[in-house]
Design a protein around this motif. Structure first.
Motif, PDB file in Angstrom:
ATOM      1  N   CYS A   1     -32.270 -31.912 -25.720  1.00  0.00           N
ATOM      2  CA  CYS A   1     -32.307 -33.044 -26.394  1.00  0.00           C
ATOM      3  C   CYS A   1     -33.696 -33.615 -26.425  1.00  0.00           C
ATOM      4  O   CYS A   1     -34.727 -33.170 -25.597  1.00  0.00           O
ATOM      5  CB  CYS A   1     -31.895 -34.237 -25.072  1.00  0.00           C
ATOM      6  N   THR A   2     -34.156 -34.139 -27.550  1.00  0.00           N
ATOM      7  CA  THR A   2     -35.678 -34.459 -27.677  1.00  0.00           C
ATOM      8  C   THR A   2     -35.888 -35.791 -28.090  1.00  0.00           C
ATOM      9  O   THR A   2     -36.957 -36.427 -27.988  1.00  0.00           O
ATOM     10  CB  THR A   2     -36.069 -33.885 -29.300  1.00  0.00           C
ATOM     11  N   GLY A   3     -34.800 -36.674 -27.736  1.00  0.00           N
ATOM     12  CA  GLY A   3     -34.901 -38.013 -27.679  1.00  0.00           C
ATOM     13  C   GLY A   3     -33.428 -38.587 -27.791  1.00  0.00           C
ATOM     14  O   GLY A   3     -32.423 -38.321 -27.990  1.00  0.00           O
ATOM     15  N   LEU A   4     -33.604 -40.081 -27.264  1.00  0.00           N
ATOM     16  CA  LEU A   4     -32.053 -40.768 -26.967  1.00  0.00           C
ATOM     17  C   LEU A   4     -32.149 -41.975 -28.214  1.00  0.00           C
ATOM     18  O   LEU A   4     -33.102 -42.621 -28.342  1.00  0.00           O
ATOM     19  CB  LEU A   4     -31.954 -41.445 -25.790  1.00  0.00           C
ATOM     20  N   GLU A   5     -30.977 -42.235 -28.815  1.00  0.00           N
ATOM     21  CA  GLU A   5     -30.967 -43.030 -29.677  1.00  0.00           C
ATOM     22  C   GLU A   5     -30.156 -44.420 -28.841  1.00  0.00           C
ATOM     23  O   GLU A   5     -29.452 -44.317 -27.770  1.00  0.00           O
ATOM     24  CB  GLU A   5     -29.807 -42.886 -30.659  1.00  0.00           C
ATOM     25  N   HIS A   6     -30.290 -45.718 -29.574  1.00  0.00           N
ATOM     26  CA  HIS A   6     -29.610 -46.732 -28.918  1.00  0.00           C
ATOM     27  C   HIS A   6     -28.469 -47.285 -30.039  1.00  0.00           C
ATOM     28  O   HIS A   6     -29.045 -47.676 -30.970  1.00  0.00           O
ATOM     29  CB  HIS A   6     -30.605 -47.761 -28.561  1.00  0.00           C
ATOM     30  N   LYS A   7     -27.279 -47.218 -29.476  1.00  0.00           N
ATOM     31  CA  LYS A   7     -26.218 -47.532 -30.313  1.00  0.00           C
ATOM     32  C   LYS A   7     -25.439 -48.601 -29.718  1.00  0.00           C
ATOM     33  O   LYS A   7     -25.199 -48.737 -28.670  1.00  0.00           O
ATOM     34  CB  LYS A   7     -25.340 -46.733 -30.754  1.00  0.00           C
ATOM     35  N   MET A   8     -25.065 -49.738 -30.624  1.00  0.00           N
ATOM     36  CA  MET A   8     -24.482 -50.986 -30.092  1.00  0.00           C
ATOM     37  C   MET A   8     -22.926 -50.583 -29.697  1.00  0.00           C
ATOM     38  O   MET A   8     -22.245 -49.628 -30.188  1.00  0.00           O
ATOM     39  CB  MET A   8     -24.084 -51.859 -31.106  1.00  0.00           C
ATOM     40  N   GLY A   9     -22.899 -50.963 -28.180  1.00  0.00           N
ATOM     41  CA  GLY A   9     -21.365 -50.859 -27.807  1.00  0.00           C
ATOM     42  C   GLY A   9     -21.154 -49.544 -26.950  1.00  0.00           C
ATOM     43  O   GLY A   9     -20.060 -49.250 -26.092  1.00  0.00           O
ATOM     44  N   ILE A  10     -22.170 -48.666 -27.175  1.00  0.00           N
ATOM     45  CA  ILE A  10     -22.021 -47.268 -26.485  1.00  0.00           C
ATOM     46  C   ILE A  10     -23.056 -47.107 -25.487  1.00  0.00           C
ATOM     47  O   ILE A  10     -24.353 -46.889 -25.743  1.00  0.00           O
ATOM     48  CB  ILE A  10     -22.013 -46.169 -27.478  1.00  0.00           C
ATOM     49  N   HIS A  11     -22.732 -47.338 -24.113  1.00  0.00           N
ATOM     50  CA  HIS A  11     -23.584 -47.158 -23.013  1.00  0.00           C
ATOM     51  C   HIS A  11     -23.154 -46.073 -21.918  1.00  0.00           C
ATOM     52  O   HIS A  11     -23.576 -46.078 -20.867  1.00  0.00           O
ATOM     53  CB  HIS A  11     -23.719 -48.554 -22.416  1.00  0.00           C
ATOM     54  N   GLY A  12     -21.820 -45.611 -22.081  1.00  0.00           N
ATOM     55  CA  GLY A  12     -21.271 -44.719 -21.255  1.00  0.00           C
ATOM     56  C   GLY A  12     -21.808 -43.562 -21.363  1.00  0.00           C
ATOM     57  O   GLY A  12     -21.397 -42.486 -20.500  1.00  0.00           O
TER      58      GLY A  12
END
Length: 237
Positions: free
Chosen positions: A112-123
């Protein structure tokens, strides 16, 4: 292959391991014909063994420590692959190599080189993934990877549609509650909340229009989901 099934399926279906679908790359969204991840045969290794190199983005549950292993299903290109979407193959690339007896071996260079932030997906973590010479095996026929992946993609799309319906319905319910509670100005047709300093905004035509639009989306989507479920029942039975 039977060997792949034996190695991966028991612990994937039990939930002891998790899996991912690695499709999208930084330079291509849904246009997978532009995919650049490459797979090169490993000399001296069993047939169907490849070394994969490339980058993937928007990979749901792409990296975590909830399970001992993550089984990545990765789209890539063989050296002799034709251009476009007809030249894509599918590979199984585990986070940790799996020995013949099912025990875990070396760590594969897939990070993993980074994390995305997407609406509705927090699990789960939606990860950017770097594949730096990770060892994987071919799944199915060469250059037929997209068709194989879409067996899962189509099922996932139905699930995502259901998630979206849930978000739409909750958004409508919250907006409706807010519109009944928030007070501002008076109704065009005369005071409605005489005991308050202003009327709740649900009395205003444009607010009502927006709420009804949201309600129509939610109910229309629910009808479509029920229709799709009926089609699935017919297809299976």
């Amino acid at each position: 292959t039977e060997e792949q099934k034996k190695l991966y399926l028991p612990k994937l279906t039990s939930g002891e391991w998790t899996g991912t679908m690695c499709l999208t790359e930084p330079h291509c969204g849904t246009d997978l014909g532009l995919l650049r991840t490459r797979a090169e045969p490993v000399a001296g290794a069993p047939e169907g063994t490849y070394k994969l190199t490339g980058n993937k983005i928007f990979i749901s549950a792409g990296e975590h420590d909830f399970t001992e292993n993550i089984v990545h299903l990765v789209l890539g290109r063989l050296p002799d692959a034709p251009k476009g979407s007809k030249g894509i193959s599918l590979f199984v690339v585990p986070k940790y190599q799996v020995n013949a007896d099912g025990s875990l071996g070396e760590r594969n260079p897939i990070y993993c080189t980074g994390l995305e932030h997407k609406m509705g997906i927090h699990g789960n973590a939606t990860a950017q993934i770097s594949i730096d010479g990770a060892i994987g095996t071919l799944v199915g026929q060469p250059h037929k990877g997209l068709a194989a992946m879409f067996v899962m993609m189509n099922a996932a799309r139905l699930g995502v549609g259901n998630q979206s319906l849930g978000l739409t319905e909750v958004a409508f319910q919250n907006a409706l509650a807010y519109a009944k509670d928030r007070i501002q100005m008076r109704s065009l047709s005369g005071t409605k909340a005489k005991d308050k300093e202003a009327d709740p905004i649900i009395v205003h035509p444009d607010v009502r229009k927006m709420l009804l639009t949201a309600k129509a989306y939610a109910e229309g989507a629910r009808a479509l989901q029920i229709y799709c479920t009926l089609l699935l029942d017919k297809a299976h039975s």
